[in-house]
Design a protein around this motif. Structure first.
Motif, PDB file in Angstrom:
ATOM      1  N   LEU A 175      -2.395  -0.634 -11.797  1.00 17.20           N
ATOM      2  CA  LEU A 175      -1.712  -1.523 -11.770  1.00 17.20           C
ATOM      3  C   LEU A 175      -0.802  -1.783 -10.551  1.00 17.20           C
ATOM      4  N   LEU A 176       0.429  -1.603  -9.643  1.00 14.63           N
ATOM      5  CA  LEU A 176       0.665  -1.405  -8.893  1.00 14.63           C
ATOM      6  C   LEU A 176      -0.179  -2.309  -7.959  1.00 14.63           C
ATOM      7  N   ALA A 177      -1.393  -2.267  -7.419  1.00 13.70           N
ATOM      8  CA  ALA A 177      -2.264  -1.961  -6.413  1.00 13.70           C
ATOM      9  C   ALA A 177      -2.758  -3.933  -6.972  1.00 13.70           C
ATOM     10  N   GLY A 178      -2.885  -3.721  -8.673  1.00 14.16           N
ATOM     11  CA  GLY A 178      -3.124  -5.426  -8.722  1.00 14.16           C
ATOM     12  C   GLY A 178      -2.342  -6.212  -8.871  1.00 14.16           C
ATOM     13  N   ARG A 216      -2.311 -10.471  -2.538  1.00 15.71           N
ATOM     14  CA  ARG A 216      -3.159 -11.107  -1.450  1.00 15.71           C
ATOM     15  C   ARG A 216      -4.657 -11.598  -1.248  1.00 15.71           C
ATOM     16  N   SER A 217      -5.018 -12.190  -2.607  1.00 18.88           N
ATOM     17  CA  SER A 217      -6.493 -12.732  -3.167  1.00 18.88           C
ATOM     18  C   SER A 217      -5.691 -14.314  -2.903  1.00 18.88           C
ATOM     19  N   PRO A 246       0.302  -1.014   0.646  1.00 12.24           N
ATOM     20  CA  PRO A 246      -0.169   0.147  -0.058  1.00 12.24           C
ATOM     21  C   PRO A 246       1.120   1.143  -0.224  1.00 12.24           C
ATOM     22  N   PRO A 247       2.233   1.316   0.416  1.00 10.77           N
ATOM     23  CA  PRO A 247       2.812   2.595   0.584  1.00 10.77           C
ATOM     24  C   PRO A 247       3.432   2.785  -0.346  1.00 10.77           C
ATOM     25  N   LEU A 248       3.700   1.247  -1.452  1.00  6.86           N
ATOM     26  CA  LEU A 248       4.356   1.554  -2.603  1.00  6.86           C
ATOM     27  C   LEU A 248       3.273   2.538  -3.513  1.00  6.86           C
ATOM     28  N   VAL A 249       2.035   1.447  -3.368  1.00  8.17           N
ATOM     29  CA  VAL A 249       0.745   1.973  -4.020  1.00  8.17           C
ATOM     30  C   VAL A 249       0.329   3.588  -3.540  1.00  8.17           C
ATOM     31  N   GLY A 250       1.042   4.281  -2.945  1.00 10.52           N
ATOM     32  CA  GLY A 250       0.019   5.269  -2.358  1.00 10.52           C
ATOM     33  C   GLY A 250       1.298   6.254  -2.952  1.00 10.52           C
ATOM     34  N   SER A 251       2.476   6.147  -3.357  1.00 12.17           N
ATOM     35  CA  SER A 251       3.359   6.824  -3.817  1.00 12.17           C
ATOM     36  C   SER A 251       3.617   7.333  -5.191  1.00 12.17           C
ATOM     37  N   VAL A 252       2.623   6.307  -6.446  1.00  8.65           N
ATOM     38  CA  VAL A 252       2.569   6.634  -7.600  1.00  8.65           C
ATOM     39  C   VAL A 252       0.548   7.413  -7.558  1.00  8.65           C
ATOM     40  N   ASN A 253       0.630   7.647  -9.409  1.00  7.91           N
ATOM     41  CA  ASN A 253      -0.330   8.138  -9.095  1.00  7.91           C
ATOM     42  C   ASN A 253      -0.845   7.525 -10.595  1.00  7.91           C
ATOM     43  N   GLU A 295      -8.987  -7.623  -2.788  1.00  9.91           N
ATOM     44  CA  GLU A 295      -8.277  -7.187  -2.071  1.00  9.91           C
ATOM     45  C   GLU A 295      -7.625  -5.852  -2.453  1.00  9.91           C
ATOM     46  N   VAL A 296      -7.506  -5.484  -3.781  1.00  8.35           N
ATOM     47  CA  VAL A 296      -7.810  -3.946  -4.844  1.00  8.35           C
ATOM     48  C   VAL A 296      -8.048  -3.306  -4.477  1.00  8.35           C
ATOM     49  N   GLY A 297      -9.333  -3.430  -4.269  1.00 10.95           N
ATOM     50  CA  GLY A 297      -9.991  -2.274  -3.927  1.00 10.95           C
ATOM     51  C   GLY A 297      -9.842  -2.055  -2.125  1.00 10.95           C
ATOM     52  N   ILE A 298      -9.062  -3.112  -0.927  1.00 11.33           N
ATOM     53  CA  ILE A 298      -8.333  -2.924   0.130  1.00 11.33           C
ATOM     54  C   ILE A 298      -7.005  -2.178  -0.117  1.00 11.33           C
ATOM     55  N   VAL A 299      -6.317  -2.697  -0.875  1.00 10.31           N
ATOM     56  CA  VAL A 299      -5.303  -1.809  -1.073  1.00 10.31           C
ATOM     57  C   VAL A 299      -5.344  -0.704  -1.407  1.00 10.31           C
ATOM     58  N   LEU A 300      -5.940  -0.560  -2.295  1.00  6.61           N
ATOM     59  CA  LEU A 300      -6.451   1.227  -2.514  1.00  6.61           C
ATOM     60  C   LEU A 300      -6.998   1.706  -1.809  1.00  6.61           C
ATOM     61  N   ARG A 301      -6.777   1.337  -0.764  1.00 15.03           N
ATOM     62  CA  ARG A 301      -8.313   2.340   0.531  1.00 15.03           C
ATOM     63  C   ARG A 301      -6.958   2.446   1.477  1.00 15.03           C
ATOM     64  N   ARG A 302      -6.100   1.177   1.849  1.00 10.75           N
ATOM     65  CA  ARG A 302      -4.513   1.832   2.164  1.00 10.75           C
ATOM     66  C   ARG A 302      -3.282   2.423   1.828  1.00 10.75           C
ATOM     67  N   ALA A 303      -3.555   2.294   0.566  1.00 11.74           N
ATOM     68  CA  ALA A 303      -2.647   3.612   0.171  1.00 11.74           C
ATOM     69  C   ALA A 303      -3.203   4.722   0.447  1.00 11.74           C
ATOM     70  N   ARG A 304      -4.570   5.389   0.322  1.00  8.50           N
ATOM     71  CA  ARG A 304      -5.084   6.238   1.049  1.00  8.50           C
ATOM     72  C   ARG A 304      -4.961   6.633   2.293  1.00  8.50           C
ATOM     73  N   GLY A 305      -4.639   5.854   3.329  1.00  8.10           N
ATOM     74  CA  GLY A 305      -4.463   5.848   4.323  1.00  8.10           C
ATOM     75  C   GLY A 305      -5.509   5.383   5.347  1.00  8.10           C
TER      76      GLY A 305
END
Length: 303
Positions: free
Chosen positions: A254-257, A263-264, A241-248, A291-301
């Motif tokens: 893609l990284l969340a995938g 995770r899945s 998640p921190p890696l995903v949150g560091s890009v735009n 799981e992708v949705g969870i990663v994206l939410r955690r990437a947003r904090g």
């Protein structure tokens, strides 16, 4: 358009992308990114197929690499020839690469100014597979993952122009986790190839013998060992998640995938009661999306 032997070789290799735990080059990415990612995937998939002895019958890959068809089963000779052809990808003079997948890789290498090191690491990992069949410690296994998995993440960052020391560090953790997850899914298949990627020190700790891994289903000790290794992979995926949150933008998806795919897969292993011996527990599409949705939410904090 009529297919040629060269295109059929490439199609057979690239077609395996659909079997991965995560989307290799999803539709939402720009076309140039998809093309470059598939070119890199073609290289990585083919070198793994050489190392695993999973090449298409007929010896076409060997012929492309300047070997006799019957040498297809000589994995070290094939890897050496493949490395020689890889150097043609990076050469500024001389003949073009012989293998069609390496010819396809050359424009990507030049467009993205890629370096040989990640590609050479993947080849060396497959050489190691021919010589080392067991790993005594987790540190030894992690060193193997440094060759077999981490270069892939580094290449994705390089392809997208987003590499930085911190992102590379987090990417390495995610890629090592994905490799461990794949090893957990494939315990039975790997054993058939006389390979065990479970550290011997952990097998001893959980009182698991090699014969236990050959059983039709896992006993309590094997399940406990798999659960332990799955938790180790899960902790590494926490760098995701921190890696995903560091890009735009689309790279974030893609990284969340990638992270969500790992995770899945762990969710599937857990749902199987950590019994991976009957066959690889596979994640479902709903699980991947969740799981992708969870990663994206955690990437947003968010939690």
């Amino acid at each position: 358009m009529t297919s040629t032997p060269d295109t059929r070789i490439g199609d057979a290799t690239l077609g395996k992308a659909a079997d991965e735990n995560f989307p290799v080059a999803p539709f939402f990415l720009p076309r140039a990114w998809r093309d470059d990612l598939m070119a890199v995937y073609g290289f990585a998939r083919l070198v793994d197929d050489i190392g695993d002895g999973d090449l298409a019958p007929g010896g076409a890959d060997a012929r492309h690499l300047g070997l006799e068809p019957e040498q297809s089963n000589d994995r070290l000779a094939m890897l050496d020839a493949f490395e020689t052809d890889l150097h043609r990808v990076f050469a500024t003079t001389g003949e073009e690469p012989h293998h069609p997948l390496l010819r396809d890789l050359r424009p990507t290498v030049r467009r993205r100014t890629l370096t040989p090191e990640p590609f050479l690491g993947l080849i060396e990992a497959n050489r190691q597979d021919q010589k080392i069949r067991r790993y005594g410690t987790y540190a030894e296994l992690a060193a193997y993952c440094e060759l077999s998995a981490n270069p892939v993440g580094r290449l994705v960052l390089a392809l997208t122009g987003t590499a930085s020391p911190e992102r590379v560090r987090r990417s390495d953790a995610v890629c090592t986790a994905l490799q461990i997850v794949e090893h957990l899914q494939d315990v039975a298949e790997d054993l058939e190839r006389d390979r065990i990627y479970l550290p011997a020190e952990d097998m001893e700790r959980f009182r698991v013998a090699e014969s236990d891994l050959a059983a039709p289903s896992a006993g309590a000790s094997v399940r406990a060992l798999i659960a332990y290794e799955a938790q180790r992979a899960s902790e590494l995926l926490n760098e995701g998640p921190p890696l995903v949150g560091s890009v735009n933008g689309r790279l974030k998806l893609l990284l969340a995938g990638f992270v969500g795919g790992g995770r899945s897969a762990l969710t599937a292993i857990s749902a199987a009661g950590f019994d991976v011996l009957p066959g690889p527990p596979k994640p479902t599409k709903p699980s991947l999306l969740r799981e992708v949705g969870i990663v994206l939410r955690r990437a947003r904090g968010e939690r």
